[in-house]
Scaffold this motif. Structure first.
Motif, PDB file in Angstrom:
ATOM      1  N   LYS A 124      28.799  36.989  39.532  1.00 37.67           N
ATOM      2  CA  LYS A 124      28.715  37.729  40.789  1.00 37.67           C
ATOM      3  C   LYS A 124      28.798  39.224  40.495  1.00 37.67           C
ATOM      4  O   LYS A 124      29.733  39.683  39.843  1.00 37.67           O
ATOM      5  CB  LYS A 124      29.886  37.327  41.704  1.00 37.67           C
ATOM      6  CG  LYS A 124      30.072  38.178  42.961  1.00 37.67           C
ATOM      7  CD  LYS A 124      29.077  37.824  44.017  1.00 37.67           C
ATOM      8  CE  LYS A 124      29.429  38.430  45.375  1.00 37.67           C
ATOM      9  NZ  LYS A 124      29.364  39.894  45.429  1.00 37.67           N
ATOM     10  N   SER A 133      29.704  42.599  41.894  1.00 34.45           N
ATOM     11  CA  SER A 133      30.506  43.120  42.998  1.00 34.45           C
ATOM     12  C   SER A 133      30.794  44.595  42.746  1.00 34.45           C
ATOM     13  O   SER A 133      31.676  44.943  41.961  1.00 34.45           O
ATOM     14  CB  SER A 133      31.819  42.338  43.127  1.00 34.45           C
ATOM     15  OG  SER A 133      31.569  40.965  43.362  1.00 34.45           O
ATOM     16  N   SER A 157      32.924  37.635  37.733  1.00 33.23           N
ATOM     17  CA  SER A 157      32.711  38.626  38.786  1.00 33.23           C
ATOM     18  C   SER A 157      33.149  39.994  38.273  1.00 33.23           C
ATOM     19  O   SER A 157      34.095  40.094  37.489  1.00 33.23           O
ATOM     20  CB  SER A 157      33.499  38.251  40.045  1.00 33.23           C
ATOM     21  OG  SER A 157      33.304  39.209  41.078  1.00 33.23           O
ATOM     22  N   GLU A 192      36.445  40.190  48.085  1.00 31.31           N
ATOM     23  CA  GLU A 192      35.457  40.943  47.314  1.00 31.31           C
ATOM     24  C   GLU A 192      36.048  42.172  46.636  1.00 31.31           C
ATOM     25  O   GLU A 192      35.413  42.794  45.800  1.00 31.31           O
ATOM     26  CB  GLU A 192      34.301  41.369  48.222  1.00 31.31           C
ATOM     27  CG  GLU A 192      33.389  40.232  48.625  1.00 31.31           C
ATOM     28  CD  GLU A 192      32.773  39.525  47.420  1.00 31.31           C
ATOM     29  OE1 GLU A 192      32.025  40.158  46.670  1.00 31.31           O
ATOM     30  OE2 GLU A 192      33.072  38.327  47.227  1.00 31.31           O
ATOM     31  N   ALA A 249      38.210  41.042  41.458  1.00 27.90           N
ATOM     32  CA  ALA A 249      37.436  40.008  40.778  1.00 27.90           C
ATOM     33  C   ALA A 249      38.151  38.666  40.791  1.00 27.90           C
ATOM     34  O   ALA A 249      37.522  37.615  40.972  1.00 27.90           O
ATOM     35  CB  ALA A 249      37.136  40.443  39.340  1.00 27.90           C
ATOM     36  N   THR A 288      37.695  36.989  44.106  1.00 26.70           N
ATOM     37  CA  THR A 288      36.320  36.498  44.223  1.00 26.70           C
ATOM     38  C   THR A 288      36.158  35.174  43.490  1.00 26.70           C
ATOM     39  O   THR A 288      35.548  34.227  43.995  1.00 26.70           O
ATOM     40  CB  THR A 288      35.326  37.532  43.663  1.00 26.70           C
ATOM     41  OG1 THR A 288      35.448  38.748  44.397  1.00 26.70           O
ATOM     42  CG2 THR A 288      33.897  37.032  43.772  1.00 26.70           C
TER      43      THR A 288
END
Length: 434
Positions: free
Chosen positions: A52, A54, A215, A374, A377, A380
């Motif tokens: 991900k 972010s 993330s 979000e 990390a 997330t």
């Protein structure tokens, strides 16, 4: 929060997020802004990798999500998974425990070990510019840990002291109904040997059981580089057939409404209520998560403020495929006032009109909880892991704010009537021992 099990407890208020009704999921900002930020690919040995991107995160994190397998004696071997994960990060043949510990200061690196009913999590968080090195060390702790016996004894002693007798009793009741249930922690009664841990660690080295999630504030180039680092460090793992942990029943029947257990002289009287609740993270579960916010307020007001029957109360979840909701009441002065008339109070209070008055406020709180994941990390990855295991898609949590906005007061009341109204069972420790 109950021993690494997901809970709606801890959702904080004060958010300025506004709930709005969108005609479609694609119009909802949280989903539309994040849906295309995922990179998905498999390593050469078949391990799925989901990364991900972010942009708001300062650190980054990588985590292995590992399917749980049935234990030979699920209750007496409780804590085996947690001990194994904790022992693995205590050094390798190449990197000493002292060196790994020092990484927290030199590289801002923190290990994550979590055990759930259906999956395990083993991971690290660190700074992006050190991630290549940190992932290599992390992979060594997973594949080639020292597994020192003296460390095993020390970890076992530490974890055994954290066991909750009341929660253990709840697990005993559940385990007697379905061996699928076992505590996610080491109980006083459990018997986990050093050999058990060595054998269990070997079973973790199975590419078929693993998904890797990550993330961070990654660019496209960072993502490609991280994938190469993961390929270099985890593609050597082989795939083997295994039996995934599954419940044998669709619904657990409890029997007794009240179970009284032994209380030690130094303990305060406490109670845990438990009941079946909706399957994790589906639409009905979202209604339950909102309901739990009402329960937190109502139960605390009832037992603490109105009757002075206890010092604290709250709700939680033992997240699993046979999902269990928990009500906890601590330091009880009157068991009858704290438990016996509690269900009647909830039934009479949770009218649709009452729910409607506070629904928008609780929707904002729950939406804020999801969106705030979000920022860090690690948060997330918590969302990605549970979405992956229970929805089959690590991105599923992105849909939750939209789904929250669609919940009605009638749906919240329906979930209460179906799962909790008159169905809560209690375990209470009010039998004094000499």
């Amino acid at each position: 929060m109950f021993f690494n099990c997901a809970s709606t407890n801890g959702i904080s208020g004060g958010t300025r997020i506004k709930t709005q009704n969108y005609d479609s999921l694609d119009e909802e900002p949280f989903y539309s802004q994040n849906a295309e930020t995922f990179f998905e690919k498999k390593l050469s040995n078949g391990i799925p990798v989901i990364i991900k991107k972010s942009k708001n995160q300062n650190s980054c994190a990588v985590r292995l999500v590992i399917d749980s397998v049935p234990l030979s004696d699920s209750f007496n071997k409780s804590g085996l998974e947690k001990i194994t994960l904790e022992l693995m990060r205590k050094g390798t043949s190449k990197y000493s425990e002292l060196y790994i510990s020092s990484m927290e200061y030199t590289d801002s690196t923190v290990f994550t070990t979590k055990v759930h009913q259906d999956y395990l999590e083993y991971g690290i968080s660190s700074q992006k510019d050190r991630l290549d090195t940190v992932v290599e060390i992390f992979a060594q702790t997973f594949k080639n840990p020292l597994m020192d016996e003296a460390e095993f004894n020390e970890i076992t002693d530490q974890l055994r002291n954290s066991a909750s007798p009341l929660l253990t009793q709840v697990y005993k009741i559940l385990n007697s109904q379905d061996k699928y249930f076992s505590p996610c922690y080491l109980t006083e009664q459990a018997s986990v040997s050093y050999k058990d841990v060595l054998d269990y660690q070997k079973g973790l080295l199975n590419a078929a059981r693993i998904t890797i999630i990550a993330s961070g504030n990654f660019s496209d180039e960072d993502v490609e580089n991280l994938y190469k680092v993961l390929e270099n460090n985890f593609s050597s793992l082989k795939k083997f057939n295994y039996r995934k942990k599954q419940p044998s029943k669709k619904l657990v029947q409890y029997g007794k409404k009240f179970t009284f257990v032994e209380k030690k002289a130094y303990q305060n009287i406490s109670a845990l209520g438990f009941a079946d609740i909706p399957f994790p993270l589906g639409d009905s579960y979202i209604s339950y998560a909102l309901l739990s916010l009402y329960l937190d307020d109502l139960i605390y007001s009832h037992v603490k403020e109105k009757h002075s029957a206890a010092q604290d109360a709250g709700t939680g979840v033992l997240l699993s495929k046979l999902n269990i909701g928990i009500i906890s009441i601590y330091d009880i002065s009157s068991v009858d006032k704290a438990t016996s008339n509690l269900n009647e109070m909830l039934e009479n209070s949770l009218t649709e009109d009452f729910i409607e008055k506070k629904l928008d406020s609780y929707k904002r709180i729950y939406t804020s909880f999801v969106m705030n994941s979000e920022i860090k990390a690690e948060k997330t990855l918590d969302q990605m892991a549970s979405s992956l295991v229970y929805c089959g898609d690590a991105k599923e949590y992105l849909k939750r704010p939209y789904k929250i906005s669609k919940i009605t007061a009638a749906q919240v009341r329906e979930v209460f009537d179906k799962y909790l109204n008159g169905k809560i069972c209690w375990v209470i420790n009010n039998i004094m021992t000499k």
